[in-house]
Design a protein around this motif. Structure first.
Motif, short mmCIF file in Angstrom:
data_model
loop_
_atom_site.label_atom_id
_atom_site.label_comp_id
_atom_site.label_asym_id
_atom_site.label_seq_id
_atom_site.Cartn_x
_atom_site.Cartn_y
_atom_site.Cartn_z
N HIS A 137 -4.93 55.82 46.49
CA HIS A 137 -4.75 57.15 45.89
C HIS A 137 -3.44 57.82 46.29
O HIS A 137 -3.20 58.97 45.94
CB HIS A 137 -5.92 58.05 46.27
N ASN A 163 -11.72 55.17 51.65
CA ASN A 163 -10.84 56.19 51.07
C ASN A 163 -9.75 56.59 52.05
O ASN A 163 -8.59 56.76 51.66
CB ASN A 163 -11.64 57.43 50.66
N ASN A 208 -13.94 59.10 42.80
CA ASN A 208 -12.82 58.28 43.26
C ASN A 208 -13.30 56.92 43.75
O ASN A 208 -14.28 56.81 44.46
CB ASN A 208 -12.03 59.00 44.34
N VAL A 265 -11.45 66.48 47.22
CA VAL A 265 -11.97 65.13 47.04
C VAL A 265 -13.49 65.13 47.11
O VAL A 265 -14.08 65.74 47.99
CB VAL A 265 -11.41 64.18 48.11
N PRO A 311 -13.01 53.89 46.03
CA PRO A 311 -12.37 53.60 47.31
C PRO A 311 -11.63 52.26 47.35
O PRO A 311 -10.92 51.99 48.31
CB PRO A 311 -13.54 53.61 48.30
N GLN A 323 -17.76 54.04 52.43
CA GLN A 323 -16.94 54.51 51.32
C GLN A 323 -15.87 55.49 51.80
O GLN A 323 -14.71 55.41 51.40
CB GLN A 323 -17.78 55.15 50.23
N TYR A 324 -16.23 56.42 52.66
CA TYR A 324 -15.26 57.38 53.15
C TYR A 324 -14.17 56.69 53.97
O TYR A 324 -12.99 57.01 53.84
CB TYR A 324 -15.95 58.48 53.98
#
Length: 97
Positions: free
Chosen positions: A33, A81, A27, A49, A29, A77-78
């Motif tokens: 989403h 997201n 995915n 995920v 970021p 990155q998290y």
């Protein structure tokens, strides 16, 4: 999007085959989403995920270049997201997750 009603109905097909969850690989970021998660929820699918390998091997300043000290790359990155669909109003996880 191929997964939605305007595309190939991929999530609907997956559900009709008896699946109850889908795995989200790689995915990005930088993309939101929310619509994907909303459609998965409408189809009765839970979403698992993953985190892309981008911070590990591809991005400038990747984990390889920091002697595999990946905390800052993966945290960034998290966090991105979470801001782009994984959290809903009130900072709770999207119900499809």
């Amino acid at each position: 999007a191929l997964w939605g009603p305007q595309g190939r109905h991929d999530l609907s097909v997956i559900r009709s085959l008896g699946a109850n969850s889908v795995r989200l690989y790689g995915n990005d970021p930088s993309l939101d989403h929310t619509k994907f998660l909303d459609e998965a929820m409408r189809q009765g699918l839970e979403v698992i995920v993953g985190i892309s390998d981008y911070p590990y091997t591809q991005m400038q300043g990747n984990c390889i270049s920091t002697n595999f000290d990946c905390y800052s790359q993966v945290k960034a990155q998290y966090s991105d997201n979470l801001k782009r669909g994984f959290l809903t109003a009130g900072n709770i996880y999207h119900p499809a997750l």
